[in-house]
Every structure is written in C-alpha cells, then in structure tokens.
Design an enzyme around this catalytic site. Structure first.
Site, mmCIF file in Angstrom:
data_model
loop_
_atom_site.group_PDB
_atom_site.id
_atom_site.type_symbol
_atom_site.label_atom_id
_atom_site.label_comp_id
_atom_site.label_asym_id
_atom_site.label_seq_id
_atom_site.Cartn_x
_atom_site.Cartn_y
_atom_site.Cartn_z
ATOM 1 N N GLY A 58 2.218 -4.068 1.367
ATOM 2 C CA GLY A 58 3.440 -4.035 2.778
ATOM 3 C C GLY A 58 4.365 -3.166 2.025
ATOM 4 O O GLY A 58 5.647 -3.137 2.298
ATOM 5 N N GLY A 93 -1.275 -0.377 0.354
ATOM 6 C CA GLY A 93 -2.116 0.948 0.489
ATOM 7 C C GLY A 93 -1.099 1.293 1.199
ATOM 8 O O GLY A 93 -1.444 2.962 0.638
ATOM 9 N N ARG A 142 2.167 6.620 15.069
ATOM 10 C CA ARG A 142 2.954 5.520 15.004
ATOM 11 C C ARG A 142 4.145 5.279 15.496
ATOM 12 O O ARG A 142 5.173 4.475 15.880
ATOM 13 C CB ARG A 142 2.826 5.560 13.086
ATOM 14 C CG ARG A 142 1.434 5.308 12.839
ATOM 15 C CD ARG A 142 2.340 5.218 11.067
ATOM 16 N NE ARG A 142 3.057 3.594 10.662
ATOM 17 C CZ ARG A 142 4.311 4.333 10.202
ATOM 18 N NH1 ARG A 142 5.019 5.383 10.737
ATOM 19 N NH2 ARG A 142 5.182 3.167 10.328
ATOM 20 N N CYS A 154 -1.126 14.438 27.438
ATOM 21 C CA CYS A 154 -0.792 14.067 29.003
ATOM 22 C C CYS A 154 0.029 13.020 28.623
ATOM 23 O O CYS A 154 -0.346 12.010 29.399
ATOM 24 C CB CYS A 154 -1.869 13.935 29.793
ATOM 25 S SG CYS A 154 -2.526 15.627 29.932
HETATM 26 C C1 LIG Z 1 -2.446 -3.953 6.045
HETATM 27 C C2 LIG Z 1 -2.739 -4.823 4.406
HETATM 28 C C3 LIG Z 1 -3.058 -4.472 3.715
HETATM 29 C C4 LIG Z 1 -1.936 -2.996 3.227
HETATM 30 O O1 LIG Z 1 -0.227 -2.865 3.643
HETATM 31 P P1 LIG Z 1 0.331 -1.616 3.514
HETATM 32 O O2 LIG Z 1 1.848 -1.944 4.427
HETATM 33 O O3 LIG Z 1 -0.484 -0.346 3.067
HETATM 34 O O4 LIG Z 1 0.875 -1.545 1.947
HETATM 35 C C5 LIG Z 1 -3.221 -5.124 2.737
HETATM 36 N N1 LIG Z 1 -3.094 -6.413 2.690
HETATM 37 C C6 LIG Z 1 -4.079 -6.718 3.976
HETATM 38 C C7 LIG Z 1 -4.414 -7.724 4.212
HETATM 39 C C8 LIG Z 1 -3.366 -6.189 4.973
HETATM 40 O O5 LIG Z 1 -3.795 -6.470 6.047
#
Ligand SMILES: *Cc1c(COP(=O)(O)O)cnc(C)c1O
Length: 463
Positions: free
Chosen positions: A278, A322, A360, A391
């Site tokens: 996150g 991520g 997004r 559309c």
């Molecule tokens: C989505 C998610 C992540 C990665 O989140 P990012 O914002 O891309 O870093 C990590 N762990 C879990 C369990 C998630 O659901």
C-alpha cells in the site's frame, strides 16, 4: 474536489471548485523525475526516449496505445526494496499490480518473493519458474481447486482470510498428507488512505478477521489446533497509496498486541508478521512518496519497539509492495485522435485508448499527469481533459491537464505512472483490444505481453 461535482458532463465543467487544478507548470516540456521512470529523457529533437529508444519508433513498431515498461527502473526499484529490508525481512511483490512471466523472472533474479491471489496468477508465477516456497497465496474466497493446487505446488504460505478457510485449507493439507504454512489475516481497525487514516468503519469490509471482539484470537486458537496447518504469523494490510506511516504504526501496535495475547494463552511466539503493502507513489508532481529505505527503517523500528515493550522476540517482518515497485516503471503511450476546444471551458483531447486500458480514473477518481512526447513545444499551455474512445462520458484518462496549445491529431502523448493496476485491470469494453506491454532496456525493446487481436476476441466468442 471530485468529478462527480459535474456529472452531467463538460457543459458543467465550469462548476469546478476553485483550486481543482494547479497552475500550469513553468515548462510543459520538462519531465518530472518523480513521475517518469529513471531512463526517461528528451532527445535533441525534443522526442521522449526511454531505455535508449524514442517513442516515435516505439509507436511505429508496436502501435498505440501501448504500455512502455522501463526494465532497468523495475529492477532497481525491486532491488531497492530488497536491499532496504535486508536479510531480516522478506519483500513480496504484489502480483495483482502487474504480472507477466518476464516480471516473474526479474523478481526471481532480484531475490524478491511474490504474492498471488488467484489460480491464474499462481499459474503465471509457476510457469515462469518462481520457486513455490517464495509464493504467498492471498484472497478472501480461494476456491477449493485453487487451494489444492497451491498446497500441491508447495507455496510458502497461504494467507487465511476467514473461519471457513482455516478449516478448508487444513482439510486439504491433511488430505494431501502435508502441513501448510499459513498466516492469518486480521483487520486491525485502521483503514489507511492517501495522506490520512481513519480509525472507524474499518472492519466493515470483506477482507480479514476482525481483531475486535476477540475474533482474531479465536481464529488463531482454532488454527493452532489443526494438524494440517503450521501457523507462522499474522497478516495485516491497511490500504493503498499511503504516504503517512502512522497507519502502519497503529497496525503494528495492534498486531504485536495479538502476538502477546497468543504467547500468554498458548505459550507460542509466532515467528512472523506481515504488514502488507500500500505504499504510495507519485502520480503527479504534488505527491511525495517515501523511499524504500525510509519505509524499512520506520517499519522495523516500530515493530522492534512494540516487541520490546511486549517482551516478545522480534518477529521476521514481511511487506508486500505492488504499486511502489511497478507503478512508476511504465507509461501509456497514446496517439491523439481529436482535439475539441469547448469555448470558455477546456479542450477535450481524445486518445486511441481510455477506460479499457486505465480504469483507475473512472473507478477511484485517480489523478494522473500527461505530456506531449513526440516533440517539444513552446506554445502556450491549454487546460485539457484527456479522454478515451469509449461510449461513456466517464471515459476519462486525465481529468485536468495542461498540454501545449498547438497539440494536434497525430501527436503522441504519454501518461506516466501507469505500471500498476492499469494493464492488470484492463478490459475489452466496446470490444477494444487490450494494449501490449513493451519492455525497454539498453536500446532494445521487446513485447512481454502482446497486443490483443480481433482473432483473440472471436476465439472466445464460440457463437
Ligand atoms: C493489494 C495488496 C497489496 C499491494 O498493494 P499496493 O498498493 O500495490 O502496494 C499487498 N498486499 C495485499 C494483501 C493486497 O491486497
């Protein structure tokens, strides 16, 4: 501050609140290194180059729209996370942000682990040679077939998300004559958002088992009794696009509190905690993300301190970035199709993609930036909205953007920081073909995910 302030469309754009968009940048040709990947620059003719290749050549060879991914940038971000956390912690890349076999190989080579959350992601990871013990399997409703496949493959951990799943995974592991290493995902009562976190209404969500009311403790109690499971730790993921570490601080405090209760009740000290992902990135020049080494230092200090107070051995920490790894590594390259000035309002710039390659903006009201990349321009800035070809009037790529006033059909524009949650969330809306992902490095480009074709579409449609 939201687009929903004028749902009826462009004619109502004049109700935009004061300060909705910032002033035009001093130089529209400049490329802010915060939002562009590390090898991006402009050549002597003003054309953007990445990995040593100019975007006009990329557009000619691979077409538009296309996601262009800077491999060196991906690898150096992955490495920075790994180095920052060192040997006492594990970094799991969250595959849902963007997954392909090339990416799996890069992660493997850089020593990262991998989170998957579906059979499809697991298949991709295994087929590209990620060792199963370095894979974590997530999800709030894994099917029996998915669990079976993961246990058979020997994944390093399954993150359990419900009471039913505790029993389900234990049962499957016993059937297969093995003990599955698991973590239990809990909700700690913190939901983090950009720049702030809210400590209410957080447990009202589908993921995890609430710490409140002793539910998480009960889940651990049950899991510890089952032969098929080896409980290795507690998992907490508090949100996405977070800049403020205080949400993690509260989460770590509460997770460690649970570890202490487990020790006191069962006499076991669980060896691991996972603090999730996150961490935020810069989508525009206004965002100020933290560096991996700052995050690693902060998280390690928080956990160590909390464990000292609770008189626990410090558990091994894992994190799951991520977006923070792949987000900044790619941009989406589009060709401008139409330029439509709406008097007194703004100019609508239509590109050859849209909500099918970047949902997004429509889904989260996300902010992006955009630049003219096939040439530089000294024309006056004009206020634009970059929209797609679908559309749907909500088909917006960049809500508010300044582009040069001489922008014209045929120009190439690029939206940076689209490496995460764009290709992975892409759709075929309007039977539009999903764009390729082209990886560039050292003057070489190669397609790592090819463009979809009409044949692909028709193959699925069996009449
Ligand atoms: C989505 C998610 C992540 C990665 O989140 P990012 O914002 O891309 O870093 C990590 N762990 C879990 C369990 C998630 O659901």
């Amino acid at each position: 501050m939201s687009r929903s302030a004028h749902p009826a469309g462009p004619r109502h754009a004049d109700v935009l609140p004061e300060g909705h968009y910032s002033a035009p940048p001093a130089d529209l040709n400049s490329l802010d290194p915060k939002v562009w990947s590390e090898t991006v620059t402009r050549d002597a003719d003003g054309v953007l180059t990445v990995g040593g290749i100019d975007v006009k050549r990329l557009a000619e060879e691979y077409g538009t729209p296309a996601y262009v991914l800077d491999e060196d940038d991906f690898r150096s971000r992955a490495r920075a996370w790994r180095t920052a956390f060192g040997d006492n912690a594990d970094v799991f890349y969250a595959g849902k942000a963007f997954l392909s076999r090339a990416v799996v190989r890069w992660l493997n080579e850089e020593g990262l682990n991998l989170d998957v959350c579906s059979g499809g992601e697991l298949a991709t990871a295994l087929s590209a040679g990620m060792p199963a013990e370095r894979i974590a399997f997530h999800g709030n409703n894994k099917s029996v077939a998915e669990i079976r496949r993961a246990v058979e493959a020997g994944v390093g951990r399954i993150v359990l998300d419900s009471f039913q799943e505790i029993v389900r995974v234990a049962h499957i592991a016993r059937e297969l004559g093995t003990r599955q290493r698991v973590q239990i995902r809990i909700t700690v009562g913190v939901e983090a958002h950009t720049h702030e976190f809210i400590a209410t209404a957080h447990e009202d969500q589908k993921f995890g088992i609430p710490l409140a009311g002793g539910q998480a403790a009960e889940a651990v109690r049950r899991a510890l009794q089952l032969d098929g499971l080896e409980v290795i730790g507690i998992h907490s993921h508090i949100g996405s696009q977070i800049f403020d570490m205080s949400g993690f601080e509260v989460a770590a405090h509460r997770v460690v509190g649970l570890l202490k209760d487990i020790r006191d009740e069962h006499g076991v000290e669980l060896p691991e905690i996972d603090l999730g992902g996150g961490l935020g990135i810069a989508y525009t020049s206004d965002d100020d993300p933290r560096e991996p080494h700052e995050i690693a230092k902060a998280l390690t200090e928080i956990v160590t301190r909390e464990c000292e107070v609770a008189k626990l051995r410090t558990p091994r920490i894992s994190v799951e970035p991520g977006r923070a790894i792949v987000g900044p590594t790619a941009f989406t390259l589009y060709e401008v199709g139409t330029v439509k000035p709406l008097d007194g309002l703004r100019t609508y710039v239509s590109v050859d993609g849209g909500m099918s390659d970047n949902i997004r903006t429509a889904l989260y009201d996300a902010e992006y930036s955009v630049s003219l990349v096939s040439r530089s321009s000294d024309a006056e800035p004009m206020l634009t909205r970059v929209v797609g070809k679908h559309c749907e009037s909500g088909d917006i790529v960049v809500k508010d953007a300044f582009l040069p006033g001489d922008l014209a059909p045929g120009d190439l524009i690029a939206v940076p920081a689209t490496g995460a949650y764009c290709r992975s969330m892409a759709s075929n809306y309007n039977h539009v073909l999903r764009p390729p992902v082209v990886a560039v490095k050292d003057g070489q480009a190669r397609v790592i995910v090819r463009r979809e074709t009409e044949e692909d579409l028709l193959r699925l449609d069996v009449g």
